[in-house]
Design an enzyme around this catalytic site. Structure first.
Site, short mmCIF file in Angstrom:
data_model
loop_
_atom_site.label_atom_id
_atom_site.label_comp_id
_atom_site.label_asym_id
_atom_site.label_seq_id
_atom_site.Cartn_x
_atom_site.Cartn_y
_atom_site.Cartn_z
N LYS A 214 0.83 -1.21 0.00
CA LYS A 214 0.00 0.00 0.00
C LYS A 214 0.86 1.26 0.00
CE LYS A 214 -4.33 -1.94 1.01
NZ LYS A 214 -5.66 -1.95 1.57
N LYS B 266 -9.69 -4.35 -4.84
CA LYS B 266 -10.60 -3.22 -5.00
C LYS B 266 -9.90 -2.03 -5.64
CE LYS B 266 -13.03 -3.69 -0.64
NZ LYS B 266 -11.95 -3.67 0.37
N LYS C 166 -3.52 -10.78 -6.94
CA LYS C 166 -4.86 -11.00 -6.37
C LYS C 166 -5.86 -9.96 -6.88
CE LYS C 166 -5.31 -8.37 -2.17
NZ LYS C 166 -6.19 -8.16 -1.09
#
Ligand code: AQP
Length: 334
Positions: A115, A200, A197
């Site tokens: 992130k 969102k 993966k």
């Protein structure tokens, strides 16, 4: 364990739109646990602001997510469904646990690294200490298990380490939680880059199938899914694209992988992709119908938000008071 019953906590972020990875990896599995556990399912809006959010949009998404929990089958009479920001014990316990978590431990978190790389202009302290807030979320409810997708395993290991450290100093304060991760569906991969993966925050809308996508969109996305060379419907590590589709089809239909390989023996990728799309659309249709109904029932959702936050606060404050006493905070004069 809460009042003699096994308990669990899980949550999702009110950012982006839920995709079938979130559904198959977590939400779908939650529904089957309500009889065995005292359950707490949270919309983790406090985690969401570790990345800059538009306030009106965050409020809208938080309500939509809470509604989706119910639409997916969680009965709010049996499951405690609430907003994290409505239960201040989350933040209060997180502060205390911050003082029992080492920088070195947080530095090892792969989600932080991922992130931080995606948000180079805003690597804030909240993003770094996110796993501590997650530990507080889980430990507040004396959770025995935490039903999540595979990507959350490392955070649960950290939660266990922090809880064990705290218990070693102060006695048995926290239940030590176990991750609850299903074998199939625990890591649904991107339809466009099957080694990554489904996420969102992916910029490519064709990489994910969203819970509220209509049937045509779902089928179109599966038709466009990146597959491997060859044309055989066979599950294999070296064929991540087709293996991902087989896994999705397996969780959507309840069929085993060998059954699927047999069903599509001699058939090509094109035919299989349409079958996966149709199965996923059929799986999501009842959730979407229920969601649309619930969106028109403001009073019902408002009532869930209010009453369930009260229930969550009651249990969370019980644990918090115990922890505050253990660390030496003076008792409140009532
Ligand atoms: N691809 C996935 N396959 C299976 N399970 C998944 N989960 C997430 N992605 C997959 C599980 O969904 C739950 C909710 O996760 P979250 O809202 O905390 O966000 P996340 O894990 O950060 O999910 P995303 O979709 O990847 O969002 P971004 O892009 O914001 O990081 C968790 O139980 C998670 O394991």
């Amino acid at each position: 364990m809460l009042d003699g019953k096994k308990s669990l906590f899980s949550g999702m972020q009110a950012t982006g739109t839920l995709h079938i990875g979130n559904y198959l990896g977590a939400l779908k599995n939650w529904v089957e646990l309500e009889n065995e556990y005292e359950t707490f399912y949270c919309v983790v809006d406090m985690h969401s602001i570790t990345v800059r959010q538009d306030p009106a949009e965050l409020r809208r998404k938080a309500r939509s997510l809470l509604t989706l929990y119910i639409a997916a089958g969680l009965n709010p009479e049996k499951n405690c469904i609430y907003y994290q920001s409505h239960v201040s014990a989350h933040a209060e316990l997180a502060w205390i646990l911050n003082c029992f978590t080492y920088m070195g431990e947080l530095n090892r978190m792969t989600q932080f690294k991922d992130k931080a790389a995606k948000n180079e202009g805003n690597i804030n302290a909240g993003l770094f200490t996110y796993p501590v807030l997650m530990a507080a979320d889980i430990l507040l409810f004396q959770s025995d298990i935490v039903p999540v997708g595979d990507d959350q395993k490392q955070h649960i290991e950290l939660t266990r380490d922090v809880a064990q450290r705290f218990n070693a100093i102060y006695g048995d304060v926290f239940t030590i939680p176990e991750p609850y991760i299903k074998k199939t569906g625990a890591r649904i991969m991107s339809l466009q880059e099957p080694t990554k993966k489904m996420s969102k925050s992916d910029d490519n809308p064709n990489a994910s199938v969203f819970l509220l996508d209509d049937t045509d969109t779902i089928i179109r996305k599966f038709k466009r899914a990146v597959t491997d060379s060859g044309n055989e419907i066979r599950y294999a590590e070296e064929k991540p694209g087709i293996s991902n589709l087989i896994e999705i089809y397996s969780v959507a239909t309840g069929k085993s992988i060998p059954e699927i390989e047999k069903e599509f023996d001699g058939k090509g990728y094109g035919e299989f992709k349409i079958a996966v799309g149709e199965a996923v659309a059929a799986m999501l249709k009842p959730v979407q119908d229920r969601y649309n109904e619930l969106c028109n029932d403001k009073e019902y959702i408002d009532n869930v938000i209010k009453t369930n936050a009260e229930k969550a606060s009651y249990y969370a404050n019980k644990t918090l008071r115990k922890v505050q006493k253990k660390v030496g905070f003076p008792e409140k004069i009532r």
